[in-house]
Write an enzyme that holds these catalytic residues in place. Structure first.
Site, short mmCIF file in Angstrom:
data_model
loop_
_atom_site.label_atom_id
_atom_site.label_comp_id
_atom_site.label_asym_id
_atom_site.label_seq_id
_atom_site.Cartn_x
_atom_site.Cartn_y
_atom_site.Cartn_z
N ASN A 90 0.85 -1.19 0.00
CA ASN A 90 0.00 0.00 0.00
C ASN A 90 0.88 1.24 0.00
O ASN A 90 2.08 1.17 0.28
CB ASN A 90 -0.99 0.01 1.18
CG ASN A 90 -0.32 0.12 2.54
OD1 ASN A 90 0.62 0.88 2.74
ND2 ASN A 90 -0.83 -0.64 3.52
N CYS A 91 0.32 2.37 -0.36
CA CYS A 91 1.02 3.64 -0.33
C CYS A 91 0.00 4.73 -0.03
O CYS A 91 -1.21 4.48 -0.11
CB CYS A 91 1.74 3.91 -1.65
SG CYS A 91 0.67 4.19 -3.07
#
Length: 482
Positions: free
Chosen positions: A11-12
């Site tokens: 994820n970011c």
């Protein structure tokens, strides 16, 4: 011999580029080493390819490449597994090294984010305050993007002569009016959602509702009795305070027959009671005053200093291409939008598109300076870069860090100054270079002048700096050979 297996979660903060770039890297490099690979992406489109219980149970290693952290409930899935936890930016750069020694990089996972968890405590960059803030920003982005687009469409319709009247001004509300007002709700709820998800990143679901309600209160000047709302400063203060309060509260052990009430009843009610009063009497007014002081200070900065600051913000945005420095500048600029300050976010709209597009264009103009892979990536870098996504420039910078970073920094800083000088204002996130046409960036000529000069300058600097860098390397290699 049974093949080994890897499961991964990526994820970011924005949930767009890094999330999927790392997922692809893990998939490709893992399979190249003979692993069966399953990757769950937690991106802007939601959670995709959710890992099954069987996949996790059979996995030899778990890779968590995180840019916005992970809740305790999410971590519990991997209790007892060998886990490699890294920041998403490091995963992009060092995946070969990580994959070559998964055993050495992994630690047995306890499955929580407590201080005695060896995995989470060793990954401060992932579980630190900045990751909590970016978790809040990530949740708020769809609100402001959707709201901004609807407001832009409503404004465009009004500019082309469509009526924009409310239900009290002529019976039935017009289509343009409905679009604009539904869109404005995105901005209304952006700050409360941000505060709620900052708290959620720390204290999990029991922190969500109290933080949302208290942040909404802190940003409603009428309810609070202040001149302005608490803005993003309020969302940060309340989100962090509620999150850590709930995290500590969850450690209290009640009798087993009452423990089930903690998460959905005891913690939310007590937290809302405590922070509702605290927000109304202390946090809300103090943060509202600080926000008002910050806005006044930004407005009172002498033009010379403002241009210096604009140069610095432009450099930061172009520095690590979606990394922590870039995100700090982006967060500062974006967070002011809710308070009606748009010129700093205007710099983001100008500079954000320039490095990847410049890299792609330079590789087309002077192909001999770039590898075959870089030349093949030119068109995608230009297209994706035009959407204000800077990550496609990363492979170009990694291949030649000194000349590429120097070119990006100088062009980014100058473009930032031009943006401030020309009064570019970005009202909401959008789709990049077409934002002015959609009414999300004004004035239109100023944006394209700043963007055009910055882009041309970046391309020229890349060609000049990289040519010089290659010549130096060749000269050094020749002298060593002699």
């Amino acid at each position: 011999m049974t093949s080994k297996s890897i499961v991964a979660v990526t994820n970011c903060p924005a949930g767009i580029a890094h999330t999927y770039m790392v997922a692809e890297a893990i998939q490709q490099k893992g399979e190249a080493r003979g692993y069966t690979v399953h990757v769950e992406t937690q991106g802007a489109s939601g959670v995709e390819n959710v890992l099954t219980i069987a996949q996790i149970r059979e996995a030899d290693y778990v890779i968590l490449a995180l840019g916005k952290g992970m809740t305790d409930d999410d971590r519990k899935r991997f209790a007892g597994k060998k886990v490699v936890e890294v920041s998403v930016s490091r995963a992009i750069k060092d995946m070969d090294e990580i994959m070559a020694d998964l055993e050495g990089h992994s630690k047995r996972f306890a499955g929580s984010t407590s201080d005695d968890d060896p995995v989470s405590s060793s990954a401060g960059s992932v579980t630190g305050i900045m990751s909590y803030l970016m978790a809040g920003v990530s949740a708020a982005l769809p609100f402001v993007i959707g709201g901004g687009m609807l407001m832009a469409f409503g404004s465009i319709l009004a500019q082309f002569g469509a009526p924009s009247v409310g239900p009290g001004e002529g019976g039935i509300a017009s289509f343009a009016w409905v679009l604009s007002n539904v869109g404005s709700l995105g901005f209304t709820f952006m700050i409360p959602i941000m505060g709620a998800y900052i708290a959620n990143a720390i204290g999990d679901k029991p922190a969500l509702a109290p933080a949302f309600i208290c942040t909404y209160l802190a940003n409603n000047a009428e309810l609070l009795g202040t001149e302005t709302g608490a803005g993003f400063l309020g969302s940060i203060a309340i989100g962090l305070s509620v999150g850590y309060f709930v995290k500590a509260f969850r450690k209290i052990k009640l009798p087993k027959n009452l423990q089930s009430l903690m998460g959905f009843f005891v913690i939310p009610v007590v937290t809302l009671f405590v922070f509702g009063l605290l927000t109304y009497y202390v946090l809300g007014p103090v943060m509202a005053w600080l926000m008002s002081a910050l806005i006044s200070m930004l407005g009172a900065i002498p033009s010379e200093l403002k241009l210096v600051a604009a140069f610095l913000v432009g450099c930061m945005l172009a520095f690590d291409l979606g990394g922590p420095v870039n995100k700090a500048a982006w967060f500062f600029s974006f967070s002011l939008v809710a308070s009606g300050v748009y010129d700093w976010y205007g710099i983001v709209g100008v500079v954000g598109c320039i490095p990847p597009m410049a890299c792609g264009i330079a590789s087309l103009i002077r192909p001999q300076l770039f590898s075959e892979g870089e030349r093949d990536a030119a068109i995608p870098a230009i297209i994706v870069g035009s959407t204000c996504t800077s990550e496609p420039a990363i492979p170009y910078v990694m291949a030649a860090p000194i000349p590429m970073m120097a070119a990006n920094l100088l062009a980014g800083g100058i473009a930032g100054v031009l943006s401030m000088l020309l009064g570019v204002q970005r009202l909401a996130p959008g789709i990049g270079v077409l934002d002015p046409v959609l009414g999300l960036i004004t004035p239109i000529p100023s944006y394209y002048i700043a963007f055009g000069i910055g882009l041309v300058l970046n391309v020229v600097l890349i060609v000049v700096f990289k040519s010089s860098w290659i010549k130096r390397r060749e000269a050094k290699a020749a002298s060593k050979a002699q």
